[in-house]
Write a protein that holds these residues in place. Structure first.
Motif, mmCIF file in Angstrom:
data_model
loop_
_atom_site.group_PDB
_atom_site.id
_atom_site.type_symbol
_atom_site.label_atom_id
_atom_site.label_comp_id
_atom_site.label_asym_id
_atom_site.label_seq_id
_atom_site.Cartn_x
_atom_site.Cartn_y
_atom_site.Cartn_z
ATOM 1 N N THR A 38 0.827 -1.199 0.000
ATOM 2 C CA THR A 38 0.000 0.000 0.000
ATOM 3 C C THR A 38 0.863 1.251 0.000
ATOM 4 O O THR A 38 0.612 2.199 -0.742
ATOM 5 C CB THR A 38 -0.930 -0.004 1.224
ATOM 6 O OG1 THR A 38 -1.775 -1.143 1.124
ATOM 7 C CG2 THR A 38 -1.768 1.256 1.297
ATOM 8 N N ASP A 63 -5.749 -0.864 -4.936
ATOM 9 C CA ASP A 63 -5.229 -1.490 -3.715
ATOM 10 C C ASP A 63 -6.238 -2.511 -3.186
ATOM 11 O O ASP A 63 -7.219 -2.149 -2.563
ATOM 12 C CB ASP A 63 -4.950 -0.415 -2.665
ATOM 13 C CG ASP A 63 -4.199 -0.968 -1.457
ATOM 14 O OD1 ASP A 63 -3.952 -2.183 -1.412
ATOM 15 O OD2 ASP A 63 -3.874 -0.171 -0.554
ATOM 16 N N GLU A 64 -5.999 -3.759 -3.426
ATOM 17 C CA GLU A 64 -6.879 -4.851 -3.010
ATOM 18 C C GLU A 64 -8.340 -4.554 -3.365
ATOM 19 O O GLU A 64 -9.221 -4.635 -2.503
ATOM 20 C CB GLU A 64 -6.768 -5.075 -1.489
ATOM 21 C CG GLU A 64 -5.333 -5.093 -1.011
ATOM 22 C CD GLU A 64 -4.948 -6.372 -0.304
ATOM 23 O OE1 GLU A 64 -5.691 -7.343 -0.435
ATOM 24 O OE2 GLU A 64 -3.891 -6.392 0.331
HETATM 25 MG MG LIG Z 1 -2.325 -2.716 2.324
#
Ligand SMILES: [Mg+2]
Ligand SMILES: Nc1ncnc2c1ncn2[C@@H]1O[C@H](COP(=O)(O)OP(=O)(O)OP(=O)(O)O)[C@@H](O)[C@H]1O
Ligand SMILES: Nc1ncnc2c1ncn2[C@@H]1O[C@H](COP(=O)(O)OP(=O)(O)O)[C@@H](O)[C@H]1O
Ligand code: SF4
Ligand code: SF4
Ligand SMILES: [Mg+2]
Lengths: 340, 426
Positions: free
Chosen positions: B65, B192-193
């Motif tokens: 991240t 991000d995910e």
């Molecule tokens: Mg993360």
């Protein structure tokens, strides 16, 4: 076969809501055998957590229920709250997703265990209690040297192992684990699943493992129950269902799982229904690729498709479908937005 | 690596570092890490070609991240360089970065948290257009919002334009978040995910949408995930991260057909396979990702690595882990017999290639040495022993000298590049 340690009979659980009752569990019958691990799978909102809590009689205030949760010859849903509370822990255990909210940050791990053992097994000496606790922790891979530490001194994965050890130290007959590894990393998840899979060989505890992940079912479960819109639509041995699903919903759920062998993305059109007013007859019919006209009109019966295996779908009793009603169901095309 | 031809690279990252200082505050006293820093991203380099999808894969805390945010200037790197079409972004003042943000967008993991609950989608999507002055007048803004909603599959657009986030399902919220990211016409989207909080049955739909958008509006993606299976499907190249470093980088085929780094090999084997007939034997590494504020010496993966050998960075802390692992596996009697011979285990927690194992109070260091020798004999496959140069009894305990380790850079292998000493050229 051994007698079930716990059996659900036509269990129904609903939540009151202004728009009408949310029928989160709507007629589920399921047995748990001693020592087996049963996976409970299905999309979000299909009633898995509600069913899991029902199994140990842990329903939120205001939830209504009908049907039976039979344990040792009694329907635990009819027990006095005080009686039921005394059973929770030593006989019926629960493991939640977020361990930190369940561990007291001001208490050492040793205190957590010794308190629980003192309440439920007062006959144990301090030393015996300590040994029992360390044995349970060891089984989950926590070294005895960390026994006197506080929860914050452990990683998320270790805390979840501690929670599992804490649920198992009393050797309950039934444990419900609600997505115990969803918040964890792949490797830690794999380690914990490995331990859970080994567990079934060493203990008599029956484990109901709620998960989104069919890979986990294939690895750690003996049997699996597939839940859709408040119903268990298929149940049977995990190997059979993950290799040859017979209910269309199980099949579609498996196909939509992304794994290393995925070469093409697949998804189930639409989304699970609102459980206030689920679709009539087979609840999966608006999304089912195999739906026939009968599916929108009459409830399919549950058929034993092979020993130990049951599936609720018209495809298994085609000979009983009235003439003409086996024609494919025509539906309106879904807008893309309804897709997710 | 290939020779630098006329760059078609959208992004070039060189030696990027993001270190977070942990000040000597309450937290540091509590955790005993006074003055230390967390090397969230610690010397990362890669190129990203136009239209490419790069996966950043690793466990939580590996720095994925932070790296993604650093690419967009949302967190300030402490060193290194990020170039967007040849133009340096690191060290630019906020004023200079702001206009670039329309080219660099992010989609977050939690769709519930990333949309303002008080705003309709119309308002939420119009906002970036107004900030970057991309439309003139309400009619044009509204038309652009509708067009974008259509693009992400949120139609009828009249209905969704007036919806609030609470009216939407998880998958629909993620579609809305993607709409907001693409409405400014970005070149790069860091996702991000984006599917990890969604149901399995919805993940495929969102990935499908992202692939579709890539083709339709020419996006380049950095796809941050801990899910290798979806990365295999979605990415062109994959970078595996561990404790702030890229430990392996290569094409999807290289990474999945012939993984080189023991960590990558472990991650691949850890993915649960829904078809039991295709399941691989699991050989999981022990332990968990260590505290990023106190990374292991040498190769950061060495405490967990099944293939580790003498120069991988063996150190004092590993000795404690080995003893504890033995006492977990050996049961109560072994623990009761061996534990008293060893003194305070925390004495082993200092990082260093020289370990001093204190003897238990009143215990003979000779007996402790004999116990350690016995463990070495009983567990000859334990990789730690390969790094032990000497083990001697002293006045109050046993001193162990470990072979000093090497911190491996990315080495070329016959396929990917891997930061592992197994591939160190002679
Ligand atoms: Mg993360
Ligand atoms: N305490 C509650 N009050 C009212 N409705 C509830 C309550 N708990 C759950 N529900 C509703 O009951 C239905 C089933 O929810 P449940 O949490 O059992 O599903 P689930 O299968 O566990 O979903 P997930 O996979 O997201 O955990 C949903 O419509 C949910 O909104
Ligand atoms: N603002 C911050 N201040 C201090 N440490 C941070 C901050 N953000 C992230 N970290 C630390 O940096 C490391 C990498 O974190 P992160 O980039 O979030 O990893 P990932 O996305 O791979 O989980 C972790 O140890 C994390 O605790
Ligand atoms: S009963 Fe009909 S709609 Fe339901 S799952 Fe079977 S085929 Fe599909
Ligand atoms: S350098 Fe390679 S072999 Fe050594 S510990 Fe690291 S990953 Fe393992
Ligand atoms: Mg749930």
């Amino acid at each position: 076969m051994a007698d079930p340690v716990l059996s659900l009979r036509d269990l129904r659980i609903w939540y009151g809501a202004e728009r009408g009752a949310v029928r989160a569990v709507d007629g589920v019958s399921l047995d748990l055998l001693p020592g087996e691990t049963v996976g409970l799978v299905g999309e979000s909102g299909c009633g898995k957590s509600t069913l899991g809590r029902g199994v140990i009689g842990l329903l939120p205030a205001g939830a209504g229920h009908a049907g039976e949760v039979n344990y040792k010859g009694q329907n635990i849903l009819e027990l006095k709250p005080k009686r039921l509370r005394a059973m929770r822990g030593p006989e019926l255990g629960m493991i939640f997703q977020e361990p930190m909210t369940r561990l007291n940050p001001l208490m050492k791990i040793s205190d957590h265990f010794e308190e629980v053992l003192k309440i439920h097994e007062p006959k144990l000496s301090r030393k015996e209690a300590r040994n029992r606790a360390m044995e349970a922790l060891r089984g989950m891979g926590i070294p005895p040297t960390r026994y006197k530490q506080y929860p914050h001194e452990f990683s998320g994965g270790m805390r979840q192992r501690i929670m599992i050890a804490l649920a198992l130290v009393l050797r309950p007959a039934v444990v419900v684990a609600d997505e115990p590894t969803t918040a964890l990393d792949v490797l830690v998840e794999a380690q914990i699943i490995r331990i859970l899979a080994d567990l079934r060989r060493n203990f008599d505890t029956a484990l109901l493992l709620i998960t989104h992940n069919l890979g986990i079912v294939a690895e750690a479960c003996d049997r699996v129950a597939v839940m859709y819109a408040g119903r268990v639509v298929e149940q049977g041995p995990a190997y059979d269902i993950t290799t040859k699903p017979s209910h269309p919903y199980s099949r579609e759920l498996l196909r939509s799982t992304i794994s290393l062998s995925t070469t093409e993305l697949h998804s189930i059109p639409g989304a699970p229904p609102d459980l206030v007013s689920p679709p009539p007859a087979c609840r999966f019919h608006p999304r089912c690729p195999d739906a026939m006209q009968i599916c929108a009109q009459q409830w399919p019966t549950t058929v034993a498709t092979s020993p130990g295996r049951r599936s609720e779908c018209w495809l298994h009793s085609k000979d009983q479908i009235p003439k003409g009603l086996d024609a494919p169901l025509e539906r309106e095309a879904l807008a893309a937005a309804e897709e997710a | 690596m290939s020779a630098p031809v006329a760059t078609k690279n959208l992004i070039e990252v060189r030696d990027l570092q993001v270190h977070f200082g942990l000040n000597t505050s309450f937290k540091s006293r509590l955790t005993g890490r006074g003055g230390a820093s967390v090397k969230a991203v610690d010397g990362v380099s890669f190129d990203l070609a136009e239209g490419e999808v790069l996966g950043l894969v690793g466990e939580s805390g590996s720095g994925k991240t932070t790296l993604g945010r650093a690419l967009l200037g949302l967190v300030r790197p402490t060193a290194g360089s990020v170039k967007l079409r040849g133009e340096e972004l690191v060290g630019q003042p906020e004023r200079a970065l702001r206009p670039k943000r329309r080219h660099l967008q992010m989609v977050f993991q939690d769709p519930h948290a990333s949309l303002n609950p008080g705003m309709t989608l119309q308002t939420a999507l119009a906002h970036p257009l107004q900030i970057h002055k991309l439309t003139s007048g309400n009619a044009e803004t509204e038309a652009k919002v509708r067009e974008t909603l259509e693009l992400v599959g949120l139609y009828p657009t009249e209905r969704f334009a007036t919806s609030y986030p609470s009216d939407l399902s998880g998958g629909q919220k993620q579609r809305a978040a993607i709409a907001r990211a693409i409405i400014t016409g970005p070149d790069l989207v860091v996702a991000d995910e984006p599917v990890s909080m969604l149901d399995m049955s919805v993940r495929a739909k969102i990935l499908d949408l992202m692939i579709d958008l890539k083709h339709r509006i020419g996006l380049t993606y950095v796809y941050v995930t801990h899910d290798l299976a979806s990365a295999k499907f979605f990415c062109d190249r994959v970078a595996i991260m561990y404790l702030g470093r890229i430990v392996e980088i290569g094409t999807v085929d290289e990474i999945f057909e012939n993984p080189k780094h023991p960590y990558t090999q472990a991650l691949i084997r850890a993915i649960p396979e829904p078809n039991p007939d295709k399941a691989l034997p699991r050989d999981l590494p022990r332990g968990e990702i260590p505290d990023a504020a106190r990374p292991p010496l040498g190769c950061a993966f060495h405490p967990r690595c099944p293939k580790a050998f003498d120069i991988c960075g063996w150190e004092s802390r590993d000795m404690r882990a080995i003893l504890e692992q033995r006492w977990v596996e050996g049961g109560e009697d072994l623990y009761n017999a061996e534990r008293p011979l060893v003194g305070d285990l925390e004495k082993l927690d200092e990082a260093g290639h020289d370990a001093f194992v204190p003897a238990g109070s009143g215990k003979d260091p000779g007996a402790l040495l004999a116990m350690l020798e016995k463990i070495r004999e009983e567990e000859p496959d334990e990789p730690l022993w390969k790094g032990v140069n000497a083990m001697n009894a002293e006045a109050h305990g046993v001193r162990i000298a470990f072979e000093p380790g090497i911190d491996p850079p990315l080495y070329d292998t016959d396929s990917s590049r891997a930061a592992c000493l197994l591939y160190k050229p002679e």
